[in-house]
Structure formats: structure tokens, C-alpha cells
Scaffold this motif. Structure first.
Motif, PDB file in Angstrom:
ATOM      1  N   GLU A   1      47.267  45.053  50.316  1.00 49.14           N
ATOM      2  CA  GLU A   1      48.131  45.575  49.257  1.00 49.14           C
ATOM      3  C   GLU A   1      47.324  45.882  48.003  1.00 49.14           C
ATOM      4  OE1 GLU A   1      50.571  42.637  47.012  1.00 49.14           O
ATOM      5  OE2 GLU A   1      50.058  41.298  48.655  1.00 49.14           O
ATOM      6  N   TYR A   2      46.322  45.063  47.706  1.00 49.76           N
ATOM      7  CA  TYR A   2      45.493  45.314  46.533  1.00 49.76           C
ATOM      8  C   TYR A   2      44.636  46.559  46.733  1.00 49.76           C
ATOM      9  CZ  TYR A   2      46.785  40.715  44.747  1.00 49.76           C
ATOM     10  OH  TYR A   2      47.483  39.640  44.286  1.00 49.76           O
ATOM     11  N   ILE A   3      44.088  46.686  47.936  1.00 47.99           N
ATOM     12  CA  ILE A   3      43.258  47.850  48.236  1.00 47.99           C
ATOM     13  C   ILE A   3      44.083  49.121  48.102  1.00 47.99           C
ATOM     14  CG2 ILE A   3      41.889  49.017  50.008  1.00 47.99           C
ATOM     15  CD1 ILE A   3      41.331  46.227  51.200  1.00 47.99           C
ATOM     16  N   ALA A   4      45.261  49.136  48.724  1.00 47.57           N
ATOM     17  CA  ALA A   4      46.116  50.324  48.691  1.00 47.57           C
ATOM     18  C   ALA A   4      46.530  50.665  47.268  1.00 47.57           C
ATOM     19  CB  ALA A   4      47.350  50.101  49.567  1.00 47.57           C
ATOM     20  N   ARG A   5      46.932  49.655  46.499  1.00 48.20           N
ATOM     21  CA  ARG A   5      47.371  49.913  45.116  1.00 48.20           C
ATOM     22  C   ARG A   5      46.208  50.413  44.261  1.00 48.20           C
ATOM     23  NH1 ARG A   5      50.185  45.163  42.244  1.00 48.20           N
ATOM     24  NH2 ARG A   5      50.189  46.738  40.597  1.00 48.20           N
ATOM     25  N   ALA A   6      45.025  49.817  44.445  1.00 47.98           N
ATOM     26  CA  ALA A   6      43.867  50.226  43.652  1.00 47.98           C
ATOM     27  C   ALA A   6      43.508  51.681  43.927  1.00 47.98           C
ATOM     28  CB  ALA A   6      42.670  49.323  43.960  1.00 47.98           C
TER      29      ALA A   6
ATOM     30  N   GLY B   1      45.492  53.897  45.129  1.00 44.42           N
ATOM     31  CA  GLY B   1      46.602  54.710  44.656  1.00 44.42           C
ATOM     32  C   GLY B   1      46.565  54.955  43.164  1.00 44.42           C
ATOM     33  N   GLU B   2      45.992  54.024  42.415  1.00 38.21           N
ATOM     34  CA  GLU B   2      45.885  54.178  40.961  1.00 38.21           C
ATOM     35  C   GLU B   2      44.665  54.995  40.557  1.00 38.21           C
ATOM     36  OE1 GLU B   2      48.215  53.614  39.181  1.00 38.21           O
ATOM     37  OE2 GLU B   2      49.412  51.979  40.009  1.00 38.21           O
ATOM     38  N   GLY B   3      43.925  55.497  41.531  1.00 40.31           N
ATOM     39  CA  GLY B   3      42.806  56.376  41.215  1.00 40.31           C
ATOM     40  C   GLY B   3      41.455  55.698  41.102  1.00 40.31           C
ATOM     41  N   ALA B   4      41.349  54.450  41.553  1.00 38.11           N
ATOM     42  CA  ALA B   4      40.054  53.777  41.504  1.00 38.11           C
ATOM     43  C   ALA B   4      39.070  54.482  42.436  1.00 38.11           C
ATOM     44  CB  ALA B   4      40.203  52.311  41.913  1.00 38.11           C
ATOM     45  N   GLY B   5      37.848  54.633  41.965  1.00 34.89           N
ATOM     46  CA  GLY B   5      36.824  55.280  42.783  1.00 34.89           C
ATOM     47  C   GLY B   5      36.004  54.289  43.575  1.00 34.89           C
ATOM     48  N   GLY B   6      36.152  52.992  43.256  1.00 33.78           N
ATOM     49  CA  GLY B   6      35.402  51.973  43.955  1.00 33.78           C
ATOM     50  C   GLY B   6      36.187  50.685  44.044  1.00 33.78           C
ATOM     51  N   PHE B   7      35.921  49.904  45.065  1.00 32.13           N
ATOM     52  CA  PHE B   7      36.603  48.625  45.249  1.00 32.13           C
ATOM     53  C   PHE B   7      35.570  47.650  45.793  1.00 32.13           C
ATOM     54  CE2 PHE B   7      39.298  45.346  46.749  1.00 32.13           C
ATOM     55  CZ  PHE B   7      40.537  45.492  46.147  1.00 32.13           C
ATOM     56  N   LEU B   8      35.269  46.609  45.024  1.00 28.53           N
ATOM     57  CA  LEU B   8      34.241  45.643  45.397  1.00 28.53           C
ATOM     58  C   LEU B   8      34.812  44.230  45.408  1.00 28.53           C
ATOM     59  CD1 LEU B   8      31.432  47.007  43.045  1.00 28.53           C
ATOM     60  CD2 LEU B   8      31.601  47.393  45.510  1.00 28.53           C
ATOM     61  N   LEU B   9      34.320  43.420  46.302  1.00 24.33           N
ATOM     62  CA  LEU B   9      34.716  42.022  46.371  1.00 24.33           C
ATOM     63  C   LEU B   9      33.665  41.165  45.680  1.00 24.33           C
ATOM     64  CD1 LEU B   9      35.968  41.816  50.076  1.00 24.33           C
ATOM     65  CD2 LEU B   9      37.299  42.259  48.004  1.00 24.33           C
ATOM     66  N   LYS B  10      34.115  40.186  44.899  1.00 20.50           N
ATOM     67  CA  LYS B  10      33.181  39.318  44.187  1.00 20.50           C
ATOM     68  C   LYS B  10      32.317  38.506  45.148  1.00 20.50           C
ATOM     69  CE  LYS B  10      36.093  38.801  40.079  1.00 20.50           C
ATOM     70  NZ  LYS B  10      36.893  37.883  39.245  1.00 20.50           N
TER      71      LYS B  10
END
Length: 216
Positions: free
Chosen positions: A88-93, A95-104
Motif C-alpha cells: 500500500e505504501y509503494i502504490a501510494r508513493a 501514485g503521488e508522483g515519487a520517482g524513487g522508493f528506498l527502504l532504510k
């Protein structure tokens, strides 16, 4: 120099991320925020190349902050940084136009690679996130493939060529070099492609390219 705004409500996390980014001499953290509202204000004030946002923050969470930044400063790349890997976080991110998604919990090298990629106009998903996205795509793939091909069939041959390279993670400059075009022309192609596909960012366009079979 790549200018970065760093937003996380935990001071120790900010210090750690800042230390990792400092190992790259071409990246500079120019401002820090402890909540989403401050992140938006500082982004508008300093206009960094990349806003690196934690998802869970007080006052305004990272996802809402990402949406505000994309509306008010579309030239600023957004990278989400979180300990959460739920779909859900990946999809929402995205969807909000994020160009990158990284895990800590990911490799520190992914942090630098992600910031560099998004600053260069490309997209970047950590390998674990990319695996989740591809796994989701595998369910109901035939239906989505048909829909995606219907969308891409409306593109010109050159637009499909640009989309395939965009979907492979190339920046506008790299696409221009590959196709022997001016970078401004590629930027215009990308804008037209996003509009024709009805998507809001390069990651969503890359997913359409994947589903349509334009990339492996």
C-alpha cells in the motif's frame, strides 16, 4: 552538485542518511526537516534537486508532502525513504508522483544510486521494492497487457522508442544520446507520452511499457 532536502522525524536517521550521502562529493544536503509540513516549506524555499522524504512523519506524512511538492514544484524529484515495504505504501508513493522508493534496511549504495537517478530525471526502486512491483504485475498480467498495448498503440514509433528507453531507467540525457536527439526534444516526447498514457510520472509510464512488452 546535486542538492538534497532531507526530511525525517528521527534525528539519528537524518544523521545517518546525511553521512551516507556525504560520501559522494557530488551530493549536498542543503536543508533538513523533521516533519512533512516543514519539508514542503523548505523545498519551496530552497528548490533542491531531490526531496528525500520519510513516509511516517508528524503534521504531514511523507506521502502527503510528496503530493504537495509535486504540485507546487514539479521540477523537484521525490524519493521516499522508509522502513515499511508494504504494497500500500509503494502504490501510494508511486501514485503521488515519487520517482524513487528506498527502504532504510537496504544497501547504503542504493541511497546514493536512487538520489542520483532521480536527480538525473530517471526513476529508481530498490531491488526489494522492484520485486514487489513485478510480482504484483504478474497477477492478471494478460488483462493489463491488453490494456497497456491499447495505450501504447496510440503512440508514434518514436514515442514508443522513447518509452522503452524510459522504462529501462534511462534519463532524458541518456535517451537523447542513444537516439541522437536534443535533450529538450526528449523532454517534450516524455511529456507527450505521459499525457497520452494518462499517467502522472515516469515510474507509472515504465510499468505501462513493461506490461505492453516494450521492455523485458
Amino acid at each position: 552538485m546535486i542538492k538534497v532536502l532531507l526530511a525525517d522525524d528521527e534525528a539519528m536517521i537524518r544523521a545517518g542518511v546525511r553521512a551516507i550521502l556525504a560520501t559522494d562529493p557530488e551530493i549536498e544536503v542543503i536543508a533538513e526537516a523533521a516533519d512533512g509540513h516543514a519539508a514542503v516549506e523548505l523545498t519551496l524555499a530552497h528548490r533542491p534537486d531531490v526531496a528525500l522524504l520519510d513516509i511516517r512523519m508528524p503534521r504531514l506524512d511523507g506521502l502527503a508532502a510528496a503530493a504537495e511538492i509535486r504540485r507546487a514544484a514539479p521540477d523537484v524529484g521525490v524519493v521516499m525513504l522508509t522502513t515499511f515495504g508494504e504494497d500500500e505504501y509503494i502504490a501510494r508513493a508511486l501514485g503521488e508522483g515519487a520517482g524513487g522508493f528506498l527502504l532504510k534496511s537496504g544497501d547504503p549504495r542504493e541511497l546514493i544510486a536512487g538520489v542520483r537517478a532521480v536527480a538525473d530525471g530517471a526513476a529508481y526502486l530498490s531491488p526489494r521494492v522492484a520485486h514487489r512491483v513485478i510480482t504484483q504485475l504478474s497477477g492478471g498480467r494478460m488483462r493489463r497487457a491488453v490494456d497497456a498495448r491499447a495505450k501504447t498503440d496510440g503512440l508514434t514509433p518514436r514515442e514508443r522508442e522513447v518509452l522503452a528507453l524510459l522504462g529501462s531507467g534511462l534519463s532524458n540525457a541518456q535517451i537523447a544520446n542513444r537516439l541522437h536527439l536534443v535533450e529538450g526534444t526528449v523532454k517534450a516526447y516524455v511529456s507527450a507520452i505521459l499525457a497520452r498514457l494518462g499517467v502522472g510520472n515516469r515510474v507509472q509510464a515504465a510499468i505501462v511499457a513493461y506490461e505492453a512488452g516494450l521492455i523485458g
